[in-house]
Design an enzyme around this catalytic site. Sequence first.
Site, PDB file in Angstrom:
ATOM      1  N   ARG A   1       0.820  -1.221   0.000  1.00 16.55           N
ATOM      2  CA  ARG A   1       0.000   0.000   0.000  1.00 16.55           C
ATOM      3  C   ARG A   1       0.846   1.260   0.000  1.00 16.55           C
ATOM      4  O   ARG A   1       0.451   2.289  -0.561  1.00 16.55           O
ATOM      5  CB  ARG A   1      -0.922   0.002   1.214  1.00 16.55           C
ATOM      6  CG  ARG A   1      -2.069  -0.962   1.023  1.00 16.55           C
ATOM      7  CD  ARG A   1      -2.954  -0.975   2.222  1.00 16.55           C
ATOM      8  NE  ARG A   1      -4.152  -1.749   1.939  1.00 16.55           N
ATOM      9  CZ  ARG A   1      -4.972  -2.217   2.859  1.00 16.55           C
ATOM     10  NH1 ARG A   1      -4.732  -1.987   4.136  1.00 16.55           N
ATOM     11  NH2 ARG A   1      -6.029  -2.898   2.524  1.00 16.55           N
TER      12      ARG A   1
ATOM     13  N   LYS B   1     -17.096 -16.670   1.272  1.00 16.65           N
ATOM     14  CA  LYS B   1     -18.497 -16.314   1.495  1.00 16.65           C
ATOM     15  C   LYS B   1     -19.207 -15.872   0.213  1.00 16.65           C
ATOM     16  O   LYS B   1     -18.676 -15.102  -0.571  1.00 16.65           O
ATOM     17  CB  LYS B   1     -18.586 -15.199   2.544  1.00 16.65           C
ATOM     18  CG  LYS B   1     -18.186 -15.669   3.931  1.00 16.65           C
ATOM     19  CD  LYS B   1     -17.607 -14.539   4.757  1.00 16.65           C
ATOM     20  CE  LYS B   1     -16.185 -14.326   4.432  1.00 16.65           C
ATOM     21  NZ  LYS B   1     -15.395 -13.283   4.488  1.00 16.65           N
TER      22      LYS B   1
ATOM     23  N   GLY C   1      -8.803  -9.165  -1.685  1.00 15.85           N
ATOM     24  CA  GLY C   1      -7.549  -9.314  -0.949  1.00 15.85           C
ATOM     25  C   GLY C   1      -6.951 -10.710  -1.002  1.00 15.85           C
ATOM     26  O   GLY C   1      -5.742 -10.867  -1.208  1.00 15.85           O
TER      27      GLY C   1
ATOM     28  N   GLY D   1     -12.205  -5.002   0.197  1.00 21.93           N
ATOM     29  CA  GLY D   1     -13.614  -4.743   0.501  1.00 21.93           C
ATOM     30  C   GLY D   1     -14.162  -3.561  -0.292  1.00 21.93           C
ATOM     31  O   GLY D   1     -15.321  -3.541  -0.696  1.00 21.93           O
TER      32      GLY D   1
END
Length: 395
Positions: free
Chosen positions: A37, A198, A351, A374
């Site tokens: 990052r 998920k 991610g 996200g």
Amino acid sequence: MQKMTVEDVEVGGKRVLVRADFNVPQDRNGGIEDDTRIRACLPTIRYLIDHKARIILCSHLGRPHGRFDEHLRLEPVARRISELLQRPVEPLREAIGPEVMRIVSLMQDGEVILLENLIFYPGEESNDPGFARELSLLADLVVNDAFGASHRAHASVVGLADYLPCVAGLLMEREIGQLSRLLEDPDRPFAAIMGGAKVGEKIGILENILPKLDVVLIGGGMVATFLKARRFDVGISLVEPDMMELIGRILQNAEARGVRVLLPEDVVVTEKMEPESPARGVSSREIPGDCRIADIGPRTITTFTGELRRCRTIMWNGPMGVFEIPQFSLGTTAIATVLADLHATTVIGDGSTAEAVTQLGLAGRMTHISTGGGTSLRFLSGKTLQGIAVLADKK
Ligand code: ADP
Ligand code: MG
């Protein structure tokens, strides 16, 4: 892009507050475990240095919820930026107040400083106008490069826009550009590879992007829920019953639009999701009652990679299996390897997939790997990100 960027404004001699996402993973000793990052923001910082701005960097790190925490000071981040830029970057011990004002007032063109962790201040997370105003006093202009934080209604992301013009940094511009392209004008054929643990957080993307797609490849943990929706037996795999209806609707919608949704014809199953647990390939129609799905199978790998070789745009969200365990990583590795060799636009939006591709040493061969897992999921699902909404529009 409709938003103004740092290249659209005059920055020479100006005090520029750069909201970055330096929320880096730390090791046990407080060292920086992964500086991706930080590196991602360097083009913006270098641009501002070259154009003689006075650069005031700021970010959050961790979640100490409005309290000072010695272990979460940004000083190590300043040191790393300084090493990467090969020039001094002064870490401040505060983010607002008279001492900070004094230091800023002495800055020279091209100088770089880093404010203390914004999230030490309760006003950051509560988007307190008083805190936003104090921050705004330090600068003439805000450059937002914190794509990964742009879904957060925090003072430095959203509140500042009430006091100062905000424009996109070069990383923010790249993220918005690459992801918008998928939503608006992808080269066809366009494939979405969906995986990960998920269903819930990924399914919104499928719903939103379906009209643009030609083919959807389903892998990862969500295979079980999709197979179940088609009345297959999935052993002891985790199924998300709440998602069945939505999946049914998406499958119908896909069929109506001529979008093919491919489920694995075979899978790798295991009794326990553990490193020593043996892996076995079975047809998706014959999943043993005491097993769970851990990866896509070899025939599926052939089918999926064959589909991908025909595509000109590929969006990948979520690994094909539990790639952290070697015997369940073959699906993810095979897909990553094929994408790396394609002359297509390849965008990785989450991610875990980014982590898998980086581990394989293939990150540099993808068109774009989003820095905000996200956040990119939300963006691709068509949700408004407040930090982007407040950026100044192009004239
Ligand atoms: P994250 O928030 O970690 O990115 P994701 O929803 O993207 O979560 O899921 C990533 C995780 O999905 C990986 O850790 C991977 O091990 C796991 N995963 C992939 N396939 C399966 C599977 N068949 N069963 C359970 N977990 C899986
Ligand atoms: Mg994820």
